[in-house]
Design a protein around this motif. Structure first.
Motif, short mmCIF file in Angstrom:
data_model
loop_
_atom_site.label_atom_id
_atom_site.label_comp_id
_atom_site.label_asym_id
_atom_site.label_seq_id
_atom_site.Cartn_x
_atom_site.Cartn_y
_atom_site.Cartn_z
N ASN B 352 52.29 -5.92 -31.20
CA ASN B 352 51.24 -4.80 -30.83
C ASN B 352 50.60 -5.22 -32.36
O ASN B 352 49.74 -5.30 -32.19
CB ASN B 352 51.69 -3.24 -30.34
CG ASN B 352 52.04 -3.70 -28.62
OD1 ASN B 352 52.04 -4.53 -28.06
ND2 ASN B 352 52.64 -2.82 -28.64
N HIS B 355 49.27 -7.81 -33.83
CA HIS B 355 47.89 -7.99 -32.75
C HIS B 355 46.58 -7.11 -33.63
O HIS B 355 45.65 -7.37 -33.68
CB HIS B 355 47.96 -8.15 -30.99
CG HIS B 355 46.83 -8.35 -30.46
ND1 HIS B 355 46.57 -9.43 -30.51
CD2 HIS B 355 46.20 -7.42 -29.56
CE1 HIS B 355 45.38 -9.47 -29.76
NE2 HIS B 355 44.81 -7.90 -28.82
N ARG B 358 45.33 -7.40 -36.86
CA ARG B 358 44.70 -9.22 -36.91
C ARG B 358 43.27 -8.98 -36.46
O ARG B 358 42.76 -9.45 -36.94
CB ARG B 358 45.72 -10.23 -36.43
CG ARG B 358 47.20 -10.80 -37.31
CD ARG B 358 47.80 -11.48 -36.65
NE ARG B 358 49.19 -11.72 -36.87
CZ ARG B 358 49.61 -12.34 -37.30
NH1 ARG B 358 49.42 -13.70 -37.35
NH2 ARG B 358 51.21 -12.34 -37.78
N THR B 359 43.25 -8.32 -35.57
CA THR B 359 41.70 -7.95 -34.62
C THR B 359 41.08 -7.82 -35.45
O THR B 359 39.99 -9.07 -35.60
CB THR B 359 42.11 -7.67 -33.56
OG1 THR B 359 42.97 -8.06 -32.62
CG2 THR B 359 40.94 -7.69 -32.29
N ASN B 362 40.32 -10.54 -38.14
CA ASN B 362 40.14 -11.63 -37.51
C ASN B 362 38.12 -11.35 -38.21
O ASN B 362 37.51 -12.24 -38.31
CB ASN B 362 39.97 -12.07 -36.76
CG ASN B 362 39.57 -13.69 -35.87
OD1 ASN B 362 40.66 -14.18 -37.23
ND2 ASN B 362 39.16 -13.47 -35.08
N ALA B 363 38.10 -10.36 -37.47
CA ALA B 363 35.98 -10.56 -37.64
C ALA B 363 35.87 -9.96 -39.20
O ALA B 363 35.06 -10.68 -38.87
CB ALA B 363 36.65 -8.93 -36.65
N ILE B 365 37.21 -11.54 -41.74
CA ILE B 365 37.35 -12.89 -42.41
C ILE B 365 35.72 -13.45 -41.67
O ILE B 365 35.57 -14.57 -42.60
CB ILE B 365 39.07 -13.36 -42.46
CG1 ILE B 365 39.21 -12.64 -43.26
CG2 ILE B 365 38.55 -15.47 -43.38
CD1 ILE B 365 41.10 -12.81 -43.16
N GLY B 366 36.18 -13.91 -40.40
CA GLY B 366 34.83 -14.82 -38.91
C GLY B 366 33.70 -14.37 -39.91
O GLY B 366 32.64 -15.50 -40.20
N TYR B 367 33.03 -13.29 -40.16
CA TYR B 367 32.38 -12.66 -40.27
C TYR B 367 31.29 -13.11 -41.12
O TYR B 367 30.24 -13.73 -42.34
CB TYR B 367 31.79 -11.07 -40.20
CG TYR B 367 31.51 -10.59 -38.18
CD1 TYR B 367 30.63 -11.58 -38.29
CD2 TYR B 367 32.13 -9.77 -37.71
CE1 TYR B 367 30.25 -11.66 -36.52
CE2 TYR B 367 32.12 -9.73 -36.24
CZ TYR B 367 31.62 -9.85 -35.67
OH TYR B 367 30.64 -10.13 -34.59
N ARG B 395 41.97 -12.46 -47.45
CA ARG B 395 43.05 -12.91 -46.88
C ARG B 395 44.23 -12.80 -47.55
O ARG B 395 45.08 -13.05 -47.21
CB ARG B 395 42.62 -14.18 -47.35
CG ARG B 395 41.40 -15.09 -46.70
CD ARG B 395 41.85 -16.48 -47.92
NE ARG B 395 40.29 -17.48 -46.59
CZ ARG B 395 40.48 -17.17 -45.55
NH1 ARG B 395 41.68 -17.52 -44.77
NH2 ARG B 395 39.82 -18.16 -44.84
N LEU B 398 46.05 -10.19 -45.16
CA LEU B 398 46.44 -11.29 -44.42
C LEU B 398 47.51 -11.72 -44.89
O LEU B 398 48.94 -11.29 -44.25
CB LEU B 398 45.23 -12.01 -43.48
CG LEU B 398 45.87 -13.25 -42.78
CD1 LEU B 398 46.70 -12.15 -41.27
CD2 LEU B 398 44.78 -14.38 -42.39
#
Lengths: 121, 574
Positions: B352, B355, B358-359, B362-363, B365-367, B395, B398
């Protein structure tokens, strides 16, 4: 004709990032929030690729992939699993469910786009 | 005569003689009186003194009888006494010869015949009554019979000839009779002695059995294990020790009044056991619950065998109270269950957390990447610079999350190697490829020396790649100029992999510390060089899981060499 990509993810941010990334790359995007939605979309719309989150409310990404791969119309559509389950064996489980590719979260949008292009080629 | 029974024979002779004494005394008196009667009218009285003497000679016999008749059977009798009796008999016999010869010539023929006849009667009677004392009997009758034989043989009258002949025959017959009786007597004594000996033996054997039984009973009583014996016929308890009574919570007498059925919750179970025993099976390690007197249950382990008890088929049951063991087992079960639950909870928590962490990452790093790539429009250089730092921090975070989760999973024993065949050469090439650009950026030379003929290896390829990547990555990170060399050799069925650099080197004091979590040679280096400080700790564990070892050789100013050794063919380790 632009490619149609189905994005399956229950997280708004993830969907938005993928949508922005892919539309900026000139692709059409269809979104689904649950596994059932995803299977419904696959039945309704012609698709070129599916980006499938695994941890979903209701049926999970593995099951949704299995169902999509069971449909005659979408049998050949590549499915890339996008998951934060970076546990050993997840990749194999994804492949067993019929996924063609595997990307673990957090992903680099650049790397993901490269992978998507690879499967569309 | 058997020597071992001689004393017993003397005792028997003595008893026999005492019993015969009245007969002998009265017989001799009667004989003497008849002798006197036959002679008194024909001789002067001094010639009758022979018969009177015989009467006198019987007095010691009468005295002995009076003395001994009430006495218990003597334990032993001396040989002298028996000899004395024989001598006395000889005197008596000779006295009769003298007494008769004193009067024989003076009495009429008819009286002579009566006297001789009387002597023969006396002899016959004596042989019959004291045949147990053969020397006494011989001493008594030989002189008398000889006298009768001689007198009748020398007598002129014709009728005396057959008398002499018959007397001779009688002599022989009496001798035979005497010998026969003597043998019978000896045999009887021998038999009696043997019987007494056997009786003794039986008695002592019985005593031995009793002692042995008592000893056995003491041993059984001392064994702190419930034991009970049940008759097979009706299952009745015929024996139980106090441990057995304690086990079922009854007094001993109470327990003995019950059948084994009553100790089972389901009598059919008992019947099955009994039938099994009848069928020749033995019962060992039968686990069940027995019913105690108050109806409560006690878990036990039973062992039963068939046995004979008081001449009947019975069952010996040895019972072990396994209450404590059962409790321990239950405790162990609960503890194991709790441990499994905890492990599952931890597992779930890790999944959990992985998850959940990272969620959002994820946003971020992604944005960031999308903005940098001008997805949302042109980015001013200053903002682009800041975004690069945001991405780098993202990163790094992460990397930290990945390493922390990885280490926790290893620590929790949740990482198992997925063993498969792999090529060490391929592993090195994969690593070299992925660090190529980093080396080029820092203008470092990357040397790779891997023999082409390495054996096919077995291990977790992904994990070993992770280890080597970590070592080579570190070497590149900490080296500013020069080269990083990767070499693989085989040695005793092990791979020996070394990663050398021309970096600053590591002080001896730090060489162990760097393998601990969140430790680098200099604390400040973590930030300056990137990395989480967990890589080496994870690498060392992965190598250890392969059954190998990871260590460093270094001197400050002379660079460092990290080496690890793993079996070419790693096995799953328990």
């Amino acid at each position: 004709m632009s490619k149609r990509i189905l994005i399956v993810d229950d997280n708004e941010d993830n969907r938005r990032i993928l949508r922005d990334l892919l539309t900026a790359a000139g692709m059409d995007v269809v979104e689904a929030v649950t596994g059932e939605d995803a299977v419904g979309c696959a039945q309704r719309e012609p698709l070129d690729l599916v980006l499938m989150d695994i941890q979903l409310p209701g049926i999970d990404g593995y099951e949704a992939t299995r169902r999509i791969k069971a449909l005659p119309a979408t049998k050949a559509v590549p499915v890339i699993a996008v998951t934060s389950y970076a546990l050993a064996g997840d990749e194999r489980k994804a492949r067993d469910a019929g996924c063609d590719g595997y990307v673990s979260k957090p992903f680099s949008p650049r790397a993901l786009l490269a992978k998507v292009r690879e499967y569309l080629a | 005569m058997r020597e071992d029974i001689e004393p017993a024979i003397r005792v028997e002779q003595s008893v026999h003689l005492v019993a015969q004494l009245p007969t002998l005394v009265i017989g001799n008196w009667t004989g003497a009186l008849i002798g006197i009667l036959l002679s008194v009218d024909h001789v002067a009285w001094p010639r009758l003194l022979g018969f009177v003497w015989i009467g006198v000679m019987t007095l010691p016999m009468a005295a002995n009888w009076l003395k001994l008749r009430r006495k218990p059977r003597p334990a032993q009798v001396s040989a002298r006494r028996i000899r004395l009796a024989a001598w006395h008999s000889l005197v008596m016999g000779l006295s009769w010869v003298v007494a008769v010869l004193l009067v024989l010539g003076a009495v009429p023929t008819i009286n002579q015949a009566s006297l001789l006849f009387g002597i023969i009667i006396m002899c016959t009677g004596a042989v019959a009554s004291i045949s147990a004392l053969p020397y006494s009997a011989l001493a008594y009758f030989v002189p008398m019979m000889t006298t009768v034989l001689v007198v009748s043989a020398l007598h002129g009258a014709l009728p005396y000839k057959p008398i002499a002949l018959l007397t001779g025959l009688l002599f022989v017959a009496l001798s035979g009779f005497l010998r026969q009786n003597w043998r019978t007597f000896q045999r009887n004594v021998a038999v009696a002695v043997e019987r007494a000996r056997l009786a003794d033996e039986v008695r002592s054997a019985a005593e031995e059995v009793r002692v042995a039984q008592q000893r056995l009973q003491s041993i059984i009583d001392a064994i702190p294990m419930p034991l009970a014996i049940f008759r097979l016929r009706d299952a009745r308890t015929v024996y139980a020790n106090r441990w057995a009574a304690d086990l079922v919570g009854l007094s001993l007498p109470d327990m003995l009044s019950r059948t084994s059925d009553e100790f089972f919750f389901d009598p059919r179970e008992n019947r099955r056991i009994l039938d099994g025993l009848r069928g020749g099976r033995t019962v060992v390690d039968h686990e069940t619950r027995l019913r105690r007197g108050d109806g409560s249950a006690v878990p036990v382990r039973l062992a039963s065998i068939l046995m004979d008890y008081d001449g009947e088929k019975a069952i010996l049951a040895a019972v072990e109270d396994i209450t404590l063991r059962k409790e321990h087992e239950a405790q162990l079960d609960r503890a194991r269950q709790a441990a499994e639950d905890a492990s599952r909870a931890k597992s779930l928590f890790l999944a959990n957390m992985s998850h959940e962490l990272r969620t959002p990452l994820n946003a971020i790093i992604g944005y960031t990447e999308l903005i940098q790539d001008a997805t949302y429009g042109e980015v001013p250089p200053k903002i682009g610079e800041v975004l690069a730092r945001v991405e780098a921090s993202g990163r790094h975070l992460l990397g930290l999350i990945n390493d922390v989760l990885d280490l926790s999973k290893i620590e929790a024993g949740q990482v198992t190697l997925s063993l498969g065949d792999y090529s060490m050469r391929q592993v090195v090439h994969t690593v070299a490829q992925s660090v190529e650009s980093l080396a080029a950026d820092k203008r470092l030379v990357l040397d790779v020396d891997v023999p082409a003929d390495l054996p096919v290896a077995r291990g977790d390829e992904r994990r070993l790649t992770q280890v080597l990547l970590n070592l080579v990555g570190n070497a590149l990170k900490f080296t500013d100029a020069g080269r990083v060399s990767v070499a693989v050799t085989t040695e005793d069925d092990d791979f020996l992999v070394s990663v050398s650099d021309t970096g600053p080197g590591i002080a001896a004091a730090d060489q162990e510390r760097i393998f601990e979590e969140f430790q680098q040679a200099e604390a400040s280096a973590t930030r300056a060089k990137g990395g989480t400080g967990l890589g080496l700790a994870i690498a060392r564990r992965i190598v250890a899981m392969h059954g190998g070892r990871l260590w460093v050789e270094s001197k400050p100013g002379e660079g460092s060499t990290f080496r690890f050794r793993v079996p070419v063919r790693a096995e799953t380790r328990a």
